[in-house]
Design a protein around this motif. Sequence first.
Motif, PDB file in Angstrom:
ATOM      1  N   LYS A   7       0.843  -1.204   0.000  1.00 45.56           N
ATOM      2  CA  LYS A   7       0.000   0.000   0.000  1.00 45.56           C
ATOM      3  C   LYS A   7       0.875   1.250   0.000  1.00 45.56           C
ATOM      4  N   TYR A   8       1.915   1.234   0.805  1.00 42.90           N
ATOM      5  CA  TYR A   8       2.864   2.355   0.848  1.00 42.90           C
ATOM      6  C   TYR A   8       3.491   2.570  -0.521  1.00 42.90           C
ATOM      7  N   ARG A   9       3.985   1.503  -1.118  1.00 40.81           N
ATOM      8  CA  ARG A   9       4.647   1.621  -2.426  1.00 40.81           C
ATOM      9  C   ARG A   9       3.678   2.079  -3.507  1.00 40.81           C
ATOM     10  N   ALA A  10       2.427   1.622  -3.441  1.00 41.52           N
ATOM     11  CA  ALA A  10       1.426   2.065  -4.405  1.00 41.52           C
ATOM     12  C   ALA A  10       1.187   3.569  -4.268  1.00 41.52           C
ATOM     13  N   HIS A  11       1.119   4.058  -3.029  1.00 43.95           N
ATOM     14  CA  HIS A  11       0.929   5.493  -2.793  1.00 43.95           C
ATOM     15  C   HIS A  11       2.123   6.275  -3.343  1.00 43.95           C
ATOM     16  N   LYS A  12       3.306   5.790  -3.051  1.00 48.98           N
ATOM     17  CA  LYS A  12       4.526   6.442  -3.516  1.00 48.98           C
ATOM     18  C   LYS A  12       4.596   6.451  -5.053  1.00 48.98           C
ATOM     19  N   ASP A  13       4.258   5.337  -5.679  1.00 47.46           N
ATOM     20  CA  ASP A  13       4.263   5.245  -7.146  1.00 47.46           C
ATOM     21  C   ASP A  13       3.221   6.170  -7.764  1.00 47.46           C
ATOM     22  N   ASN A  14       2.047   6.242  -7.146  1.00 45.58           N
ATOM     23  CA  ASN A  14       0.992   7.121  -7.641  1.00 45.58           C
ATOM     24  C   ASN A  14       1.434   8.579  -7.571  1.00 45.58           C
ATOM     25  N   ALA A  15       2.076   8.955  -6.485  1.00 48.02           N
ATOM     26  CA  ALA A  15       2.575  10.328  -6.349  1.00 48.02           C
ATOM     27  C   ALA A  15       3.608  10.623  -7.443  1.00 48.02           C
ATOM     28  N   LYS A  16       4.476   9.666  -7.707  1.00 53.31           N
ATOM     29  CA  LYS A  16       5.501   9.846  -8.732  1.00 53.31           C
ATOM     30  C   LYS A  16       4.866  10.062 -10.104  1.00 53.31           C
ATOM     31  N   LYS A  17       3.824   9.301 -10.416  1.00 52.40           N
ATOM     32  CA  LYS A  17       3.112   9.452 -11.692  1.00 52.40           C
ATOM     33  C   LYS A  17       2.508  10.849 -11.834  1.00 52.40           C
ATOM     34  N   ARG A  18       2.156  11.460 -10.697  1.00 48.70           N
ATOM     35  CA  ARG A  18       1.580  12.810 -10.699  1.00 48.70           C
ATOM     36  C   ARG A  18       2.644  13.890 -10.497  1.00 48.70           C
ATOM     37  N   ASN A  19       3.919  13.463 -10.506  1.00 52.04           N
ATOM     38  CA  ASN A  19       5.046  14.388 -10.304  1.00 52.04           C
ATOM     39  C   ASN A  19       4.987  15.117  -8.966  1.00 52.04           C
ATOM     40  N   VAL A  20       4.529  14.403  -7.947  1.00 50.87           N
ATOM     41  CA  VAL A  20       4.467  14.955  -6.595  1.00 50.87           C
ATOM     42  C   VAL A  20       5.551  14.269  -5.767  1.00 50.87           C
ATOM     43  N   PRO A  21       6.497  15.024  -5.236  1.00 52.00           N
ATOM     44  CA  PRO A  21       7.547  14.405  -4.413  1.00 52.00           C
ATOM     45  C   PRO A  21       6.954  13.670  -3.214  1.00 52.00           C
ATOM     46  N   LEU A  23       8.264  12.116   0.184  1.00 55.27           N
ATOM     47  CA  LEU A  23       9.432  12.086   1.052  1.00 55.27           C
ATOM     48  C   LEU A  23       9.199  11.309   2.349  1.00 55.27           C
ATOM     49  N   LEU A  24       8.072  10.634   2.454  1.00 55.55           N
ATOM     50  CA  LEU A  24       7.757   9.872   3.660  1.00 55.55           C
ATOM     51  C   LEU A  24       8.409   8.499   3.612  1.00 55.55           C
ATOM     52  N   SER A  25       9.059   8.127   4.691  1.00 51.66           N
ATOM     53  CA  SER A  25       9.542   6.753   4.810  1.00 51.66           C
ATOM     54  C   SER A  25       8.327   5.869   5.109  1.00 51.66           C
ATOM     55  N   PHE A  26       8.499   4.570   4.981  1.00 54.82           N
ATOM     56  CA  PHE A  26       7.414   3.654   5.307  1.00 54.82           C
ATOM     57  C   PHE A  26       6.963   3.846   6.758  1.00 54.82           C
ATOM     58  N   ASP A  27       7.921   3.958   7.675  1.00 53.47           N
ATOM     59  CA  ASP A  27       7.575   4.130   9.096  1.00 53.47           C
ATOM     60  C   ASP A  27       6.814   5.428   9.341  1.00 53.47           C
ATOM     61  N   GLU A  28       7.202   6.525   8.693  1.00 50.02           N
ATOM     62  CA  GLU A  28       6.489   7.794   8.848  1.00 50.02           C
ATOM     63  C   GLU A  28       5.072   7.679   8.300  1.00 50.02           C
ATOM     64  N   TRP A  29       4.953   7.066   7.122  1.00 48.14           N
ATOM     65  CA  TRP A  29       3.658   6.889   6.481  1.00 48.14           C
ATOM     66  C   TRP A  29       2.720   6.079   7.377  1.00 48.14           C
ATOM     67  N   MET A  30       3.227   4.954   7.899  1.00 45.74           N
ATOM     68  CA  MET A  30       2.417   4.109   8.781  1.00 45.74           C
ATOM     69  C   MET A  30       2.044   4.841  10.063  1.00 45.74           C
ATOM     70  N   TYR A  49     -10.978   7.170   3.727  1.00 40.69           N
ATOM     71  CA  TYR A  49     -10.039   8.241   4.048  1.00 40.69           C
ATOM     72  C   TYR A  49      -8.803   8.186   3.155  1.00 40.69           C
ATOM     73  N   CYS A  50      -8.200   9.355   2.968  1.00 44.06           N
ATOM     74  CA  CYS A  50      -6.969   9.443   2.180  1.00 44.06           C
ATOM     75  C   CYS A  50      -5.985  10.373   2.871  1.00 44.06           C
ATOM     76  N   MET A  51      -4.741  10.264   2.460  1.00 44.41           N
ATOM     77  CA  MET A  51      -3.710  11.163   2.941  1.00 44.41           C
ATOM     78  C   MET A  51      -3.669  12.344   1.986  1.00 44.41           C
ATOM     79  N   SER A  52      -3.823  13.533   2.513  1.00 46.98           N
ATOM     80  CA  SER A  52      -3.883  14.749   1.708  1.00 46.98           C
ATOM     81  C   SER A  52      -2.740  15.681   2.066  1.00 46.98           C
ATOM     82  N   ARG A  53      -2.439  16.560   1.130  1.00 49.08           N
ATOM     83  CA  ARG A  53      -1.437  17.593   1.371  1.00 49.08           C
ATOM     84  C   ARG A  53      -2.165  18.910   1.590  1.00 49.08           C
ATOM     85  N   TYR A  54      -1.636  19.744   2.485  1.00 51.43           N
ATOM     86  CA  TYR A  54      -2.233  21.053   2.712  1.00 51.43           C
ATOM     87  C   TYR A  54      -2.286  21.822   1.404  1.00 51.43           C
ATOM     88  N   ASN A  55      -3.483  22.296   1.067  1.00 49.09           N
ATOM     89  CA  ASN A  55      -3.724  23.065  -0.154  1.00 49.09           C
ATOM     90  C   ASN A  55      -3.315  22.305  -1.413  1.00 49.09           C
TER      91      ASN A  55
END
Length: 103
Positions: A7-21, A23-30, A49-55
Amino acid sequence: MTSDLRKYRAHKDNAKKRNVPFLLSFDEWMDIWQKSGHYQERGNKKGQYCMSRYNDVGSYEVGNVFIQLHSDNIIQAWTGKKHSEVTKEKISQNHVGMLGKSQ
């Protein structure tokens, strides 16, 4: 590989596809998900629920992400609505409250 790591890697890969950096480690994400109390409810359907970025700006990183209903994230994206400083503070305080509950 564990389901959580996938799940972490899927989130990270999805962000990369959208050109969004991302920077969360797996432990931080969890940690963010676990402290939110909504890890088992994560997803992209109504009531989940989803993880969102401010603005919706900047990197996925500690201090720039929070957990919210997926539907609220979509509404925010459609309207281009930005969080006011007061709202950011309320979200931040809510996270501080969640930290105390998990300890």
